[in-house]
Scaffold this active site. Structure first.
Site, PDB file in Angstrom:
ATOM      1  N   ASP A  42      31.612  44.838  45.380  1.00  0.00           N
ATOM      2  CA  ASP A  42      30.931  43.761  44.664  1.00  0.00           C
ATOM      3  C   ASP A  42      30.244  44.399  43.460  1.00  0.00           C
ATOM      4  O   ASP A  42      29.629  45.471  43.586  1.00  0.00           O
ATOM      5  CB  ASP A  42      29.840  43.128  45.525  1.00  0.00           C
ATOM      6  N   HIS A  99      35.346  49.969  49.363  1.00  0.00           N
ATOM      7  CA  HIS A  99      36.550  49.748  50.154  1.00  0.00           C
ATOM      8  C   HIS A  99      37.797  50.175  49.379  1.00  0.00           C
ATOM      9  O   HIS A  99      37.746  50.394  48.164  1.00  0.00           O
ATOM     10  CB  HIS A  99      36.645  48.277  50.547  1.00  0.00           C
ATOM     11  N   SER A 201      24.943  51.805  41.946  1.00  0.00           N
ATOM     12  CA  SER A 201      25.585  52.838  41.153  1.00  0.00           C
ATOM     13  C   SER A 201      26.872  52.295  40.550  1.00  0.00           C
ATOM     14  O   SER A 201      26.952  51.116  40.228  1.00  0.00           O
ATOM     15  CB  SER A 201      25.840  54.084  41.986  1.00  0.00           C
TER      16      SER A 201
END
Length: 235
Positions: A42, A99, A201
């Site tokens: 995200d 992921h 980050s």
């Protein structure tokens, strides 16, 4: 919290446990087409496009050398010089697990010590070569599309970076550390968790193959969710 596997904050042992909380199954659906590449996180798309002459676009008036991103490994950089990249910024409010964009087998993990500049839009516009100067963990995978690099970039107040195969990646020595996985391969499927940040980050994904492309409706500054289709094989 309605998306979290554990909705009650009291179920978390500490703030980092809460901050890196898992999502409920199905909270981030994947496209049915298995050949589509998905967003690993995200966040907000910072930049995306082709790698041109071994350089990656960072922000207006700034680009940086692929070799510098790979800590001076010219051989590794040469394999990606005709590929493509996407840079995605994770704010403190985003989901903080990383992921797999596509299924792949880990070949190498490289820890690169460096600075911990903030990676928000203001600093990426001001600091030349920011991503090649900050601390980072470079993960090289072999995929059905050729080589893929998933690079986790550290930043100001990031507690640490973790991978599912090595745990916390924070060598005591401030030296570049190479770990090969040729003889102990780690295979992960598209969408599997591969790592996490302890605070906001940036993740940079590189593909070596020029036969891939990003889906055109995605643009810099767009918000994106993990699991959203972002790329495919060019027609």
């Amino acid at each position: 919290m309605s998306e979290a596997l554990h909705e009650n904050p009291e179920n978390y042992q500490n703030f980092n446990d809460f901050f890196t909380r898992a999502l409920k199954k199905g909270a981030r659906p994947f496209p049915e087409d298995p050949d589509l590449i998905i967003s690993p996180v995200d966040g907000t798309i910072s930049q995306m496009g082709a790698i041109e002459n071994g350089r990656i676009f960072q922000a207006k008036q700034h680009n940086y050398c692929l070799s510098a991103l790979f800590a001076g490994n010219n051989q590794l950089a040469s394999r990606f010089k005709h590929g493509l990249f996407i840079t995605i910024y994770l704010s403190p409010g985003d989901y903080h697990r990383v992921h797999m964009p596509t299924s792949g087998t880990l070949r190498q993990m490289i820890y690169v010590p460096g600075s911990l500049y903030s990676v928000n839009a203001e600093t990426t516009g001001d600091i030349e070569g920011l991503y090649a100067r900050n601390e980072r963990v470079i993960n090289i995978f072999e995929t059905a599309y050729g080589e893929m690099a998933v690079i986790m970039v550290g930043a100001m107040v990031v507690g640490s970076m973790e991978t599912v195969w090595a745990g916390s990646v924070k060598p005591t020595s401030r030296q570049i550390t190479w770990q090969n996985y040729i003889n102990k391969p780690v295979h992960l499927e598209r969408g599997d968790e591969m790592g996490r940040f302890k605070l906001g980050s940036t993740v940079i994904v590189l593909f070596a193959s020029p036969e891939l492309g990003w889906l055109e409706h995605h643009q810099p500054d767009n918000k994106i969710k993990m699991g959203t289709a972002i790329g495919s094989v060019l027609d």
